[in-house]
Design a protein around this motif. Structure first.
Motif, PDB file in Angstrom:
ATOM      1  N   VAL A 153       0.783  -1.072   0.161  1.00  0.00           N
ATOM      2  CA  VAL A 153      -0.108  -0.051   0.042  1.00  0.00           C
ATOM      3  C   VAL A 153       0.891   1.269   0.140  1.00  0.00           C
ATOM      4  O   VAL A 153       1.954   1.374   0.963  1.00  0.00           O
ATOM      5  CB  VAL A 153      -0.726  -0.061   1.077  1.00  0.00           C
ATOM      6  N   GLU A 154       0.813   2.054  -0.970  1.00  0.00           N
ATOM      7  CA  GLU A 154       1.416   3.432  -1.036  1.00  0.00           C
ATOM      8  C   GLU A 154       0.433   4.348  -0.544  1.00  0.00           C
ATOM      9  O   GLU A 154      -0.744   4.617  -1.081  1.00  0.00           O
ATOM     10  CB  GLU A 154       1.959   3.391  -2.327  1.00  0.00           C
ATOM     11  N   ILE A 155       0.929   5.302   0.328  1.00  0.00           N
ATOM     12  CA  ILE A 155      -0.142   6.481   0.807  1.00  0.00           C
ATOM     13  C   ILE A 155       0.602   7.886   0.707  1.00  0.00           C
ATOM     14  O   ILE A 155       1.694   7.896   1.144  1.00  0.00           O
ATOM     15  CB  ILE A 155      -0.469   6.343   2.275  1.00  0.00           C
ATOM     16  N   ALA A 156       0.185   8.576  -0.119  1.00  0.00           N
ATOM     17  CA  ALA A 156       0.679   9.874  -0.395  1.00  0.00           C
ATOM     18  C   ALA A 156      -0.204  10.896   0.441  1.00  0.00           C
ATOM     19  O   ALA A 156      -1.384  10.985  -0.170  1.00  0.00           O
ATOM     20  CB  ALA A 156       0.831  10.423  -1.949  1.00  0.00           C
ATOM     21  N   GLN A 157       0.198  11.672   1.348  1.00  0.00           N
ATOM     22  CA  GLN A 157      -0.617  12.369   1.766  1.00  0.00           C
ATOM     23  C   GLN A 157       0.072  13.853   1.600  1.00  0.00           C
ATOM     24  O   GLN A 157       1.174  14.153   1.641  1.00  0.00           O
ATOM     25  CB  GLN A 157      -0.318  12.334   3.516  1.00  0.00           C
ATOM     26  N   PHE A 158      -1.102  14.982   1.218  1.00  0.00           N
ATOM     27  CA  PHE A 158      -0.459  16.229   0.751  1.00  0.00           C
ATOM     28  C   PHE A 158      -1.652  17.171   0.873  1.00  0.00           C
ATOM     29  O   PHE A 158      -2.846  16.958   1.153  1.00  0.00           O
ATOM     30  CB  PHE A 158      -0.151  15.977  -0.658  1.00  0.00           C
ATOM     31  N   ARG A 159      -1.415  18.464   0.743  1.00  0.00           N
ATOM     32  CA  ARG A 159      -2.379  19.569   0.427  1.00  0.00           C
ATOM     33  C   ARG A 159      -2.244  20.071  -0.957  1.00  0.00           C
ATOM     34  O   ARG A 159      -0.996  19.894  -1.359  1.00  0.00           O
ATOM     35  CB  ARG A 159      -2.095  20.607   1.326  1.00  0.00           C
ATOM     36  N   LEU A 160      -2.955  20.530  -1.704  1.00  0.00           N
ATOM     37  CA  LEU A 160      -3.084  21.189  -2.834  1.00  0.00           C
ATOM     38  C   LEU A 160      -2.207  22.318  -2.619  1.00  0.00           C
ATOM     39  O   LEU A 160      -2.097  23.136  -1.737  1.00  0.00           O
ATOM     40  CB  LEU A 160      -4.402  21.367  -3.592  1.00  0.00           C
ATOM     41  N   ALA A 161      -1.509  22.750  -3.874  1.00  0.00           N
ATOM     42  CA  ALA A 161      -0.807  24.086  -3.844  1.00  0.00           C
ATOM     43  C   ALA A 161      -1.814  25.233  -3.835  1.00  0.00           C
ATOM     44  O   ALA A 161      -3.045  25.460  -4.217  1.00  0.00           O
ATOM     45  CB  ALA A 161       0.008  24.230  -5.062  1.00  0.00           C
ATOM     46  N   GLU A 162      -1.387  26.325  -3.343  1.00  0.00           N
ATOM     47  CA  GLU A 162      -2.046  27.685  -3.328  1.00  0.00           C
ATOM     48  C   GLU A 162      -2.812  27.793  -4.433  1.00  0.00           C
ATOM     49  O   GLU A 162      -1.966  27.848  -5.569  1.00  0.00           O
ATOM     50  CB  GLU A 162      -1.222  28.741  -2.766  1.00  0.00           C
ATOM     51  N   GLY A 163      -4.135  28.167  -4.591  1.00  0.00           N
ATOM     52  CA  GLY A 163      -4.746  28.509  -5.714  1.00  0.00           C
ATOM     53  C   GLY A 163      -5.179  27.277  -6.865  1.00  0.00           C
ATOM     54  O   GLY A 163      -5.812  27.843  -7.660  1.00  0.00           O
ATOM     55  N   VAL A 164      -5.115  26.120  -6.336  1.00  0.00           N
ATOM     56  CA  VAL A 164      -5.533  25.041  -7.210  1.00  0.00           C
ATOM     57  C   VAL A 164      -6.950  24.683  -6.964  1.00  0.00           C
ATOM     58  O   VAL A 164      -7.238  24.437  -5.860  1.00  0.00           O
ATOM     59  CB  VAL A 164      -4.383  23.711  -7.087  1.00  0.00           C
ATOM     60  N   ALA A 165      -7.691  24.530  -7.859  1.00  0.00           N
ATOM     61  CA  ALA A 165      -8.989  24.192  -7.724  1.00  0.00           C
ATOM     62  C   ALA A 165      -9.231  22.929  -7.572  1.00  0.00           C
ATOM     63  O   ALA A 165      -8.539  22.080  -8.465  1.00  0.00           O
ATOM     64  CB  ALA A 165     -10.000  24.743  -8.904  1.00  0.00           C
ATOM     65  N   GLU A 166     -10.103  22.419  -6.634  1.00  0.00           N
ATOM     66  CA  GLU A 166     -10.261  20.939  -6.595  1.00  0.00           C
ATOM     67  C   GLU A 166     -10.569  20.107  -8.023  1.00  0.00           C
ATOM     68  O   GLU A 166     -10.145  19.078  -8.279  1.00  0.00           O
ATOM     69  CB  GLU A 166     -11.219  20.619  -5.528  1.00  0.00           C
ATOM     70  N   GLU A 167     -11.453  20.847  -8.705  1.00  0.00           N
ATOM     71  CA  GLU A 167     -11.931  20.190  -9.994  1.00  0.00           C
ATOM     72  C   GLU A 167     -10.674  20.246 -10.809  1.00  0.00           C
ATOM     73  O   GLU A 167     -10.707  19.230 -11.683  1.00  0.00           O
ATOM     74  CB  GLU A 167     -12.937  21.173 -10.555  1.00  0.00           C
ATOM     75  N   ASP A 168      -9.877  21.091 -10.885  1.00  0.00           N
ATOM     76  CA  ASP A 168      -8.709  21.030 -11.710  1.00  0.00           C
ATOM     77  C   ASP A 168      -7.953  19.878 -11.477  1.00  0.00           C
ATOM     78  O   ASP A 168      -7.274  19.016 -12.241  1.00  0.00           O
ATOM     79  CB  ASP A 168      -7.996  22.209 -11.882  1.00  0.00           C
ATOM     80  N   PHE A 169      -7.611  19.615 -10.150  1.00  0.00           N
ATOM     81  CA  PHE A 169      -6.942  18.798  -9.560  1.00  0.00           C
ATOM     82  C   PHE A 169      -7.330  17.390  -9.875  1.00  0.00           C
ATOM     83  O   PHE A 169      -6.627  16.323 -10.284  1.00  0.00           O
ATOM     84  CB  PHE A 169      -6.680  18.882  -8.042  1.00  0.00           C
ATOM     85  N   LYS A 218     -12.036  17.081   5.877  1.00  0.00           N
ATOM     86  CA  LYS A 218     -12.732  18.448   5.807  1.00  0.00           C
ATOM     87  C   LYS A 218     -11.798  19.537   6.005  1.00  0.00           C
ATOM     88  O   LYS A 218     -12.298  20.976   5.946  1.00  0.00           O
ATOM     89  CB  LYS A 218     -13.548  18.455   7.241  1.00  0.00           C
ATOM     90  N   ASP A 219     -10.547  19.408   6.365  1.00  0.00           N
ATOM     91  CA  ASP A 219      -9.371  20.279   6.252  1.00  0.00           C
ATOM     92  C   ASP A 219      -8.677  20.446   5.206  1.00  0.00           C
ATOM     93  O   ASP A 219      -7.352  20.871   5.226  1.00  0.00           O
ATOM     94  CB  ASP A 219      -8.461  20.006   7.606  1.00  0.00           C
ATOM     95  N   ASN A 220      -9.120  19.828   4.143  1.00  0.00           N
ATOM     96  CA  ASN A 220      -8.412  19.675   2.732  1.00  0.00           C
ATOM     97  C   ASN A 220      -7.076  18.955   2.710  1.00  0.00           C
ATOM     98  O   ASN A 220      -6.195  19.425   1.897  1.00  0.00           O
ATOM     99  CB  ASN A 220      -8.134  21.127   2.136  1.00  0.00           C
ATOM    100  N   GLN A 221      -6.980  18.051   3.604  1.00  0.00           N
ATOM    101  CA  GLN A 221      -5.773  17.049   3.569  1.00  0.00           C
ATOM    102  C   GLN A 221      -6.278  16.124   2.545  1.00  0.00           C
ATOM    103  O   GLN A 221      -7.178  15.396   2.793  1.00  0.00           O
ATOM    104  CB  GLN A 221      -5.453  16.677   4.967  1.00  0.00           C
TER     105      GLN A 221
END
Length: 98
Positions: free
Chosen positions: A3-19, A46-49
């Motif tokens: 199992v590979e788990i990559a945990q992250f937040r999106l870069a500033e200004g990146v829209a969820e739909e685009d990601f 809920k915290d965008n993690q």
């Protein structure tokens, strides 16, 4: 099973739909073609993690795909959408399944 788990937040200004569009592109045009790839799930709290969870047949195949992904021109937009300072990577070997 790995199992590979990559945990992250999106870069500033990146829209969820685009990601999500880019994540879909990586899925169809890269991951599905990698040796040892089984499946993938994407989660967000809920915290965008975010957590991108992939299953592989072996550690060698998981690590090889990760190396190739970093150099893959197709993946550059996807990778730029992730804040690199927030990335945590885990590779876990399955010990037991019930």
């Amino acid at each position: 099973l790995i199992v590979e788990i990559a945990q992250f937040r999106l870069a500033e200004g990146v829209a969820e739909e685009d990601f999500l569009k880019e994540a879909e592109t990586i899925q169809k045009k890269f991951l599905k073609k990698q040796s040892g790839y089984i499946d993938r799930e994407l989660f967000k709290d809920k915290d965008n993690q975010w957590a991108d969870i992939l299953h592989w047949h072996s550690m060698e195949e998981a690590k090889k795909a990760a190396k190739v992904l970093m150099k893959e021109p197709l993946a550059q937009k996807f990778l730029q959408m992730i804040d690199p300072s927030t990335v945590k990577m885990f590779h876990l070997t399955q010990v037991k399944k019930w």
